[in-house]
Design a protein around this motif. Sequence first.
Motif, PDB file in Angstrom:
ATOM      1  N   ALA A 153       0.649  -1.093  -0.070  1.00 46.62           N
ATOM      2  CA  ALA A 153       0.059  -0.067   0.133  1.00 46.62           C
ATOM      3  C   ALA A 153       0.683   1.284  -0.110  1.00 46.62           C
ATOM      4  O   ALA A 153       0.368   2.196   0.527  1.00 46.62           O
ATOM      5  CB  ALA A 153      -0.856  -0.133   1.129  1.00 46.62           C
ATOM      6  N   LEU A 187      -0.714   4.365  -4.238  1.00 41.06           N
ATOM      7  CA  LEU A 187      -0.890   5.882  -4.252  1.00 41.06           C
ATOM      8  C   LEU A 187      -1.055   6.135  -5.755  1.00 41.06           C
ATOM      9  O   LEU A 187      -1.403   7.396  -5.863  1.00 41.06           O
ATOM     10  CB  LEU A 187      -0.082   6.641  -3.561  1.00 41.06           C
ATOM     11  N   ALA A 214      -8.854   3.406  -5.824  1.00 37.28           N
ATOM     12  CA  ALA A 214      -7.916   2.746  -4.923  1.00 37.28           C
ATOM     13  C   ALA A 214      -8.681   1.804  -4.041  1.00 37.28           C
ATOM     14  O   ALA A 214      -8.316   0.592  -3.689  1.00 37.28           O
ATOM     15  CB  ALA A 214      -7.293   4.051  -3.856  1.00 37.28           C
ATOM     16  N   ALA A 246       1.024  -1.527   4.862  1.00 35.73           N
ATOM     17  CA  ALA A 246       0.842   0.034   4.782  1.00 35.73           C
ATOM     18  C   ALA A 246       2.133   0.727   5.669  1.00 35.73           C
ATOM     19  O   ALA A 246       2.879  -0.131   6.271  1.00 35.73           O
ATOM     20  CB  ALA A 246      -0.599   0.308   5.418  1.00 35.73           C
ATOM     21  N   TYR A 260       3.028   6.655   3.932  1.00 38.13           N
ATOM     22  CA  TYR A 260       2.646   6.460   2.667  1.00 38.13           C
ATOM     23  C   TYR A 260       1.361   7.492   2.402  1.00 38.13           C
ATOM     24  O   TYR A 260       0.401   7.055   2.663  1.00 38.13           O
ATOM     25  CB  TYR A 260       1.993   5.060   2.497  1.00 38.13           C
ATOM     26  N   SER A 320      -2.624   6.588   2.857  1.00 38.92           N
ATOM     27  CA  SER A 320      -2.675   5.092   2.489  1.00 38.92           C
ATOM     28  C   SER A 320      -3.344   4.309   3.493  1.00 38.92           C
ATOM     29  O   SER A 320      -4.265   3.586   3.379  1.00 38.92           O
ATOM     30  CB  SER A 320      -1.357   4.355   2.171  1.00 38.92           C
ATOM     31  N   ARG A 370      -6.910   4.971   3.423  1.00 37.76           N
ATOM     32  CA  ARG A 370      -7.766   4.207   2.376  1.00 37.76           C
ATOM     33  C   ARG A 370      -7.797   2.844   2.594  1.00 37.76           C
ATOM     34  O   ARG A 370      -9.033   2.214   2.429  1.00 37.76           O
ATOM     35  CB  ARG A 370      -6.943   4.446   1.027  1.00 37.76           C
TER      36      ARG A 370
END
Length: 325
Positions: A51, A56, A64, A81, A85, A91, A94
């Motif tokens: 991630a 991104l 995404a 993750a 990020y 990130s 998301r």
Amino acid sequence: MVVTRREFLEGVAATGVALSCRLTAQGATGTLPVRTLGKTGARVSILAMGAGSRFLMYKDEDEALEAANKALDAGITYIDASDDYGQNHLSERRIGKALKGRRQPIFLATKLSNRNGAESRRVVEESLRALQVDQVDLIHIHSLTSEDDLASIEAKGGVLEQLMKMRDEKLMRFIGITSHTDPAVLRSALERHEFDCTQMAWNGARTGMKSGKGGRGANPDMATSFETTALPVAARKNMGVIAMKVFAQDSLLQHAEPEKLLRYSLSLPVATAVVGMPKLEHIVQNVQLAKNFQPLSTSEMEQISRALATKKAQLDRFFSRHVDA
């Protein structure tokens, strides 16, 4: 005793065969195979979704989230993750939305990038809020670089000490450490501390193998390889090992087929390989490769290493200043 690269790979090949047999015995045909993440005991898919910067590249959030859900629907159970990020934990935010209502059986890993022990709890709590969870499975100390960096991490009141306290408070289940840069420094970290997991940037080019014909003698370049320097320590201590950068940010794809590169990393004693997949078709393709995984032989691994050996110095320079954020 000096272990030659061929002896190392022969041991790896035997491990790969054993892993393949276990996967077959579990009826993995048509599904995404799983392996045990070292002493954590967790069972994770051999393909993990990265991630970071590749994720991104989905600029639209709906795209995404579609990508993340597609990976989860395909059987990927390991998500990788980090707090850095994207800006403001982008990130992680998301991933948190994608995991809402489907947290189990996902193994959720994130990373702590700061080196200020006093700030660690705040950053970890921000990550948990972004991910919409009370606890993550694993937090890595992100991107170990040098002996000075390791000393900072180890210092009294430093990041490692603070993470251990937070693990006791159940903010995470396990602690790990990652490195893109110096295999010898990572080896020192793994020897000194009882990490649960570790994540290393290696691929068929970053093996320490020299181009041209090679004999069975010791190779001085092996000292610059995660594969032959840090991996044996992690394996001996039964740490969960995660491979990353198997395609080297796609820079190796013009020199080797994705299947060969992914099979190379998965033929080593690792639990999973983190792959960034910035297009939906990449998810489909890599999932299929993982489903069909068969370990490479020693000679096949050496052939890939020699074919890519001239790229090693370039990749070492790239990763020495690489920030996947």
